[in-house]
Design an enzyme around this catalytic site. Structure first.
Site, short mmCIF file in Angstrom:
data_model
loop_
_atom_site.label_atom_id
_atom_site.label_comp_id
_atom_site.label_asym_id
_atom_site.label_seq_id
_atom_site.Cartn_x
_atom_site.Cartn_y
_atom_site.Cartn_z
N GLU A 498 66.82 29.02 36.88
CA GLU A 498 67.13 27.69 36.44
C GLU A 498 66.72 26.46 35.57
O GLU A 498 65.30 26.10 36.92
CB GLU A 498 68.26 27.75 37.30
CG GLU A 498 69.64 28.66 37.31
CD GLU A 498 69.74 28.34 38.94
OE1 GLU A 498 69.45 27.58 40.01
OE2 GLU A 498 70.66 29.69 39.25
N GLN A 551 66.28 27.56 42.42
CA GLN A 551 65.59 26.28 42.46
C GLN A 551 65.95 24.78 43.63
O GLN A 551 64.68 24.20 43.06
CB GLN A 551 67.00 25.73 41.05
CG GLN A 551 66.71 24.06 40.50
CD GLN A 551 67.18 24.10 39.40
OE1 GLN A 551 68.32 23.66 39.78
NE2 GLN A 551 67.01 23.74 37.98
N HIS A 596 70.85 19.47 49.56
CA HIS A 596 69.19 18.82 49.21
C HIS A 596 67.71 19.12 49.92
O HIS A 596 67.09 18.34 49.20
CB HIS A 596 69.33 18.20 47.59
CG HIS A 596 69.95 18.64 46.45
ND1 HIS A 596 70.93 18.49 46.43
CD2 HIS A 596 69.50 19.33 46.05
CE1 HIS A 596 71.92 19.04 44.98
NE2 HIS A 596 71.00 19.45 45.15
#
Ligand code: TPP
Ligand code: MG
Length: 807
Positions: A498, A551, A596
């Site tokens: 991605e 990603q 994240h």
């Protein structure tokens, strides 16, 4: 003559005799396969085999498929495909039964050397020394896995490889893998398994990528006991896939539908599908309907429990072999008498093949039994426990067809009975057990990792070197420039994920690479992690060197099932006969928020045995890992530090050449009071804490493990602990995660406990997901103060005068 296209008809018209011979030959394969299924089930029910799942009811479409399948083509299918494997000459009757019995000799059981239950098929891509065979000169099957639809992501990659070979410059000479991308990847799946997300993700990806993939759905209306009405909207997969149908203006799939018992229609359909995929590189879906399960799903149950009388009766009448037989008689291809004759001959062949497989399976074990029985007689004679030993010996001798568990467990029980004796016979039984292990254990444990000469552990370190006036640059540039040299010097490498293409990944580690190397080699992919992984697996199986980018580490979970169930065990489950040297690139650890900044390394370390898991602390180390991996042939996951792309690093002058060794730790600070072991982003915290500890008079040695799988193959950590006598392992996974894995290794494998003067400890993150923001991080993950205080407390316990308690 009925109208149909056969494999030979493509070049010339067949005479009736030739046509008749070909059809008869097909029928013989179908009948042989069915007979194997019938006898196979009996072998399980009588206890000779443990479990059976067979291809009965799916024979005829597989004959048609085998005729369209050419050298160089690939299969990615599931447990119903035995007829196909027989038809392409990759499985004999004897090999079928060897699989059922779990014969551990690859010569007898070529699919998996007994590691997989029967019905899991594959071919051999590698020679004995691990080098590639000429895959375009043979028919290829990727190795099956049991999770339904798990074959789908890899199928996408197998098909995409042809597109890459056809279009990318510089790899035309790799004719062992492809001839101008002419190879088709053929998938099969059961109707019920199309309910899985992986099926939909893969179908969509293939439509987007426009690759030569032919997907067959074997539709028997059931998935074990669950009817299509619970599986598929409208109970009709080709109907609901209609939106994927290509038309004059839009690319998509060609969708075909055919009855699974209609031999001529099947032949025509498969020829057409193969031609479209091979010539146009367009994916095709074939919905094969009206199939049956004459014996039910597997040996675990009977379908009379859940199919209606009407359905059972319909299945009898629509059995594809029965229908083919009727068609042959109606079209004067064979008489009933002739077919009965053929069938009787086949029944005998299958019985004979089964017997031969059983003999081959049990005879080495009988020899081992005999050898041990003879030895036990001697051991008994020399022992005070003679009668007990003789009882064990007699029990073993009375087993007509022993398995290895029975043999070895007898020897181990007898060893206990002579434990206190001190004679030659005791030595002999000890030696026999050791020799037995070294002969038999590899049959079950070899090939988890590559055993080829250039395996990853054989690649030596090449340190980064620098010009005198080396520039300090953002870490991402070290990586980017290294990828540049890789793409330049290895035309078979590709990177995709991605945002990897146009913008050169979210952190610009690939900035400008697509412009330079083209859209095929540096590519954007849809948001579909499992099939990104599958693209990588399939292309790696076909000799390319893909780098699949996920990603963020947190989203590896979407691809984790495929990494664990498929990629990590390819070498193991094929007994070293296939390999997929795929590099998975991701970035993770500390940043912001629950998704994240995760660092689920413990989970990965446990689920991905068979892969390497590398956790470089900076981008130079990361670049070195990519270079090392490209020099070898094994799958790996590299986790780059998400907060390291903008940190300055000195730009090496040997990019492309520098190599970070795998499984080797690095001591990044010397010390004498305690050994601190860590990795990745956490190291920066640990290094900072070590400085502050130094100011407080505590000298910490800091070790970067660099590689979690494998961990410290030279056992360097224990050497440090021998010096400091204290140990703390720090990471940002949950408590008991990767830190516990590291500690277990140091204590058990490296015996560090003998050097310890304080309790060995771990310092990890909180058990919850990391909270958002700087404070979220501070209160979720180990901080400099946490490391300082933990170390200080360990020293305080030893010397409270010098280090009075802080808290
Ligand atoms: C992920 C996963 N879930 C469940 C199973 C157990 N299971 C094995 S086969 C099967 C049914 C599959 O039916 P279908 O796809 O129609 O194939 P068929 O056996 O009918 O040919 C199930 C539920 C599995 N192997 N993998
Ligand atoms: Mg089914």
């Amino acid at each position: 003559m009925p109208s149909m296209q056969t494999k030979t008809q493509a070049s010339s018209e067949l005479s009736f005799e030739e046509f008749q011979a070909e059809v008869l030959n097909d029928y013989q394969i179908a009948f042989t396969s069915r007979e194997c299924s019938l006898l196979g089930r009996r072998e399980v029910l009588t206890g000779k085999a443990k479990f059976g799942i067979f291809g009965d009811g799916k024979e005829v479409p597989q004959l048609a498929w085998s005729k369209a399948f050419k050298n160089g083509d690939w299969r990615s299918g599931y447990y119903r495909d035995q007829t196909f494997m027989m038809a392409i000459g990759q499985m004999s009757i004897q090999q079928f039964f060897a699989g059922l019995y779990g014969h551990t000799d690859i010569e007898h059981e070529p699919m998996a050397a007994g590691r997989q239950m029967g019905g899991h098929f594959s071919t051999h891509s590698l020679n004995e020394d691990g080098s590639w065979k000429n895959l375009t000169a043979q028919k290829n099957s990727s190795p099956d896995i049991s999770p339904t639809a798990g074959q789908m992501p890899r199928l996408v990659g197998l098909a995409q490889a042809s597109k890459i070979f056809r279009n990318v410059k510089g790899i035309e000479n790799k004719t062992n893998f492809s001839i101008n991308g002419n190879e088709v990847a053929w998938g099969t799946i059961g109707n019920a398994s199309t309910s899985e997300g992986l099926f939909w993700e893969s179908i969509n990806a293939a439509g987007v990528l426009q690759i030569p993939m032919v997907m067959s759905v074997w539709d028997d209306e059931y998935g074990i006991s669950v009817h299509a009405k619970h599986q598929t909207t409208k109970e009709n997969i080709s109907e609901i896939l209609k939106g994927f149908q290509r038309n004059e203006d839009e690319k998509g799939f060609e969708i075909l539908k055919v009855k699974g018992w209609d031999y001529p229609a099947l032949i025509e359909t498969y020829q057409k599908a193969g031609k479209i995929a091979r010539e146009e590189h367009v994916p095709v879906l074939i919905h094969v309907i009206e199939l049956t399960q004459p014996q039910g799903h597997s040996t675990s149950g009977s379908h009379e429990r859940y199919k209606s009388k009407d359905r059972l009766a319909w299945e009898v009448g629509n059995d594809c072999n029965v229908k083919m037989r009727e068609w042959m008689i109606t079209n004067n291809i064979a008489t009933d008498e002739r077919l009965l004759e053929i069938e009787n001959t086949i029944k005998k062949e299958v019985r004979d093949g089964k017997k031969a497989a059983w003999e081959a399976f049990v005879s080495p074990q009988k020899a081992e039994q005999k050898e041990l029985v003879n030895l036990l007689e001697k051991v008994a004679d020399a022992s005070q426990n003679k009668n007990f030993i003789l009882k064990h010996k007699d029990d073993l001798a009375s087993i007509k067809e022993p398995i290895r568990k029975e043999i070895l467990s007898t020897a181990r029980k007898v060893l206990r009975l002579v434990a206190k004796e001190n004679n030659q016979e005791k030595n002999q039984i000890q030696q026999w057990i050791a020799a037995y292990y070294s002969k038999i254990q590899p049959k079950f444990s070899k090939h988890l990792y590559s055993e080829a000469e250039n395996n990853a552990l054989s690649i030596e370190e090449v340190k980064a070197t620098y010009d005198e006036d080396a520039e300090m640059v953002d870490g991402r540039l070290v990586l980017r420039n290294n990828f540049d040299t890789i793409l330049e010097s290895h035309p078979e490498t590709l990177i995709f994920g991605e945002d990897s293409g146009t913008i050169g990944d979210v952190n610009q580690g690939l900035e400008g690479m697509q412009e330079k190397y083209g859209e095929m080699r540096v590519a954007d992919a849809g948001i579909r992690e499992a099939t990104i992984l599958g693209q990588g697996i399939g292309m790696a199986l076909r000799g390319l060197r893909p780098i699949a980018e996920i990603q963020y580490l947190d989203y590896v979970l979407y691809a984790l099932q495929i990494m664990s169930d498929d990629l990590a065990c390819i070498q193991y489950r094929t007994n070293g006969k296939q390999k997929a040297p795929l590099i998975v690139r991701t970035r993770g650890h500390r940043l912001e928020g629950i998704w994240h900044s995760g660092s689920q390394m413990g989970g990965l370390v446990h689920l991905l045995r068979g892969m390497y898991i590398l956790v470089p602390r900076n981008m130079t180390k990361a670049a070195g890992f990519y270079n090392t991996l490209l020099a070898t042939d094994e799958p790996a996951l590299i986790v780059e530090c998400l907060n390291g792309y903008r940190l300055k690093e000195k730009l090496p002058n040997n990019l492309g050449k520098l190599r970070t060794p795998i499984g080797i730790v690095e001591t990044i600070k010397q010390g004498t009071d305690i050994t601190l072991v860590s990795y990745g982003s956490t190291l920066r915290i640990v290094e900072e804490a070590a400085k502050e500890l130094e100011e407080a008079g505590i000298s910490a040695e800091v070790i970067d493990v660099q590689s979690l799988l494998p961990l410290d193959i030279n056992h360097d950590i224990v050497k440090s602990v021998a010096k400091t006598n204290r140990l703390l392992v720090i990471d940002e996974d949950v408590p008991g995660g990767a830190s516990a894995y590291i500690l277990q290794h140091i204590l058990e494998e490296q015996n560090a406990y003998i050097h310890l003067d304080s309790k060995p400890q771990t310092l990890a993150a909180k058990a919850h997901r990391p909270s958002y923001g700087t404070d979220g991080d501070y209160f979720s993950k180990p901080s400099i103060e946490d490391v300082f205080e933990k170390v200080y407390a360990i020293l305080s316990e030893v010397d409270p005068k010098t280090y009075p308690s802080l808290l």
